[in-house]
Design an enzyme around this catalytic site. Sequence first.
Site, mmCIF file in Angstrom:
data_model
loop_
_atom_site.group_PDB
_atom_site.id
_atom_site.type_symbol
_atom_site.label_atom_id
_atom_site.label_comp_id
_atom_site.label_asym_id
_atom_site.label_seq_id
_atom_site.Cartn_x
_atom_site.Cartn_y
_atom_site.Cartn_z
ATOM 1 N N GLU A 1 37.407 62.007 43.102
ATOM 2 C CA GLU A 1 37.950 63.352 43.297
ATOM 3 C C GLU A 1 39.199 63.319 44.154
ATOM 4 O OE1 GLU A 1 38.686 67.382 44.691
ATOM 5 O OE2 GLU A 1 38.324 65.622 45.934
ATOM 6 N N ASP A 50 33.439 60.018 47.086
ATOM 7 C CA ASP A 50 34.594 59.297 47.643
ATOM 8 C C ASP A 50 35.204 60.123 48.762
ATOM 9 O OD1 ASP A 50 35.563 61.256 45.753
ATOM 10 O OD2 ASP A 50 37.501 60.229 45.703
HETATM 11 N N1 BES Z 1 37.179 69.714 48.835
HETATM 12 C C1 BES Z 1 38.581 69.608 48.656
HETATM 13 C C2 BES Z 1 39.209 70.888 48.130
HETATM 14 C C3 BES Z 1 39.033 72.100 49.007
HETATM 15 C C4 BES Z 1 39.109 72.021 50.386
HETATM 16 C C5 BES Z 1 38.822 73.313 48.424
HETATM 17 C C6 BES Z 1 38.940 73.150 51.171
HETATM 18 C C7 BES Z 1 38.678 74.434 49.191
HETATM 19 C C8 BES Z 1 38.731 74.355 50.571
HETATM 20 C C9 BES Z 1 38.877 68.459 47.687
HETATM 21 O O1 BES Z 1 38.164 67.304 48.027
HETATM 22 C C10 BES Z 1 40.329 68.105 47.781
HETATM 23 O O2 BES Z 1 40.742 67.626 48.806
HETATM 24 N N2 BES Z 1 41.099 68.322 46.703
HETATM 25 C C11 BES Z 1 42.469 67.919 46.647
HETATM 26 C C12 BES Z 1 42.947 67.883 45.228
HETATM 27 C C13 BES Z 1 42.771 66.598 44.511
HETATM 28 C C14 BES Z 1 43.366 66.680 43.142
HETATM 29 C C15 BES Z 1 43.291 65.402 45.265
HETATM 30 C C16 BES Z 1 43.363 68.903 47.349
HETATM 31 O O3 BES Z 1 43.077 70.101 47.391
HETATM 32 O O4 BES Z 1 44.381 68.447 47.874
HETATM 33 MN MN MN Z 2 36.187 67.717 48.406
HETATM 34 MN MN MN Z 3 39.226 66.350 49.763
#
Ligand code: BES
Ligand code: MN
Ligand code: MN
Length: 452
Positions: free
Chosen positions: A150, A86
């Site tokens: 995610e 997604d």
């Molecule tokens: N891939 C990201 C997280 C990420 C980005 C980790 C860059 C390390 C470096 C992931 O898809 C993401 O965006 N996670 C969200 C959290 C989620 C609970 C919505 C975030 O970090 O905001």
């Molecule tokens: Mn991600």
């Molecule tokens: Mn992300």
Amino acid sequence: MVKEFINTNKDRFLAELFDWLRIPSVSADSRNKEDVRKAALFLKEKFAVAGVDAVEIYETKGHPVVYAEKIINSSLPTVLVYGHYDVQPADPLNLWTSPPFEPMIKDDKIYARGSCDDKGQVYMHVKAFEAMMKLNSLPCNIKFMVEGEEEVGSDNLGDFVKANKTKLKADVILISDTALISLEHPSITVGLRGLSYMEVEVTGPNRDLHSGVYGGAVANPINTLCQMIASLHDENGCVTIPGFYDKVAALSSSDRESLNKAPFDLNYYKKDLDIDDVKGEKGYSTVERTGTRPTLDVNGIWGGYIGEGAKTVLPSKAHAKISMRLVPNQSSAEITDLFTKHFKAIAPKYVKVKVTAHHGGEPAVTPTDSKAFKAASKAFEEVWGKTPIPTRDGGSIPIVALFKKELGLDTVLMGFGLDSDAIHSPNEHYGVKNFLLGIETIVAFYKHFAKK
Ligand code: BES
Ligand code: MN
Ligand code: MN
């Protein structure tokens, strides 16, 4: 051999990825529900063609999970690859220089929503698997679990993991969903922050009022919300919620030293963001602030009149979305609770406050002395000619802590993005070089991991 295979097939790999990127699998938008499913089906088909034993779409209360596996010998180790298909919403659309779901290559970078986060990185795993199958070099068992929620907090993945513990049995989790320091300085992420995401509503009078007739005599909830938000940080950039830092694990001086050894160019950082200075918690470097310190940020704030021209109004309500990034050993539930109590406590008598929690997630640190981490490190050395630097990323992947809790498994965060890839932003992109070197590094990981 691997290099040659990748080189011969790279145009096809990219063409396939482009087809996948054209499907707008935006999990947050219910209008894209069928597109999200289409993206899952696309992936299922690619796994099947690449030669897995079995691939299945598992329904959840939300978007489906794609699960595939190739078991070559049950006495060999098993790697469980996790990723997400997604993507974030593409808006604001007018800031994209090319349409978000019409992928194209500019300056050797793939421009499209999801190119880096995370379809492009998941697709490296599909192609690494294909390469190992074609070259007859798959050295261990592989399981793939790719989810479609995610970006909206993985609400249903916990249930899926709990219900499928036997199926998901593995020796280690491998994830490509993080960033490298740079192409010159490969790195492996060893820490991620957790998250508590809140929404607040401040209500003043029972209806919108004429700002002249009532202004000055009745509290304006937007003014009040801004004052309340401003009070959440002190002059040193510390969060003022009582107890907020109580559980924060102290960093050892050797941890601090090793994190600050990572190459970081503050001038470049400021120039890239077009800011004259950085801002954060006093006493910590930028790398420490994003990697090891908890934070509080307003993600959105609204209320009153925002249409064309001017309307004189004293609004009845004001709203904000506020997130807190957490570090070991803070707990998302505890911080959510502390925030809620504090925000209500600081509300003046002349407003009413409603606080609701959105999703959350726990922080994670991953071991650097495991066989899998060493294999990842060797893979980078082999393909990039440099020892990767351990880094702590500021983003969150809540499932990492959940894997540890439910399956007892550690994760290796072998991501190939760059902080400058504009994930979640207009013009998200992913380097073709990152994509191709990523495939090669993943293949090398398996080779080293399966060595006795
Ligand atoms: N891939 C990201 C997280 C990420 C980005 C980790 C860059 C390390 C470096 C992931 O898809 C993401 O965006 N996670 C969200 C959290 C989620 C609970 C919505 C975030 O970090 O905001
Ligand atoms: Mn991600
Ligand atoms: Mn992300």
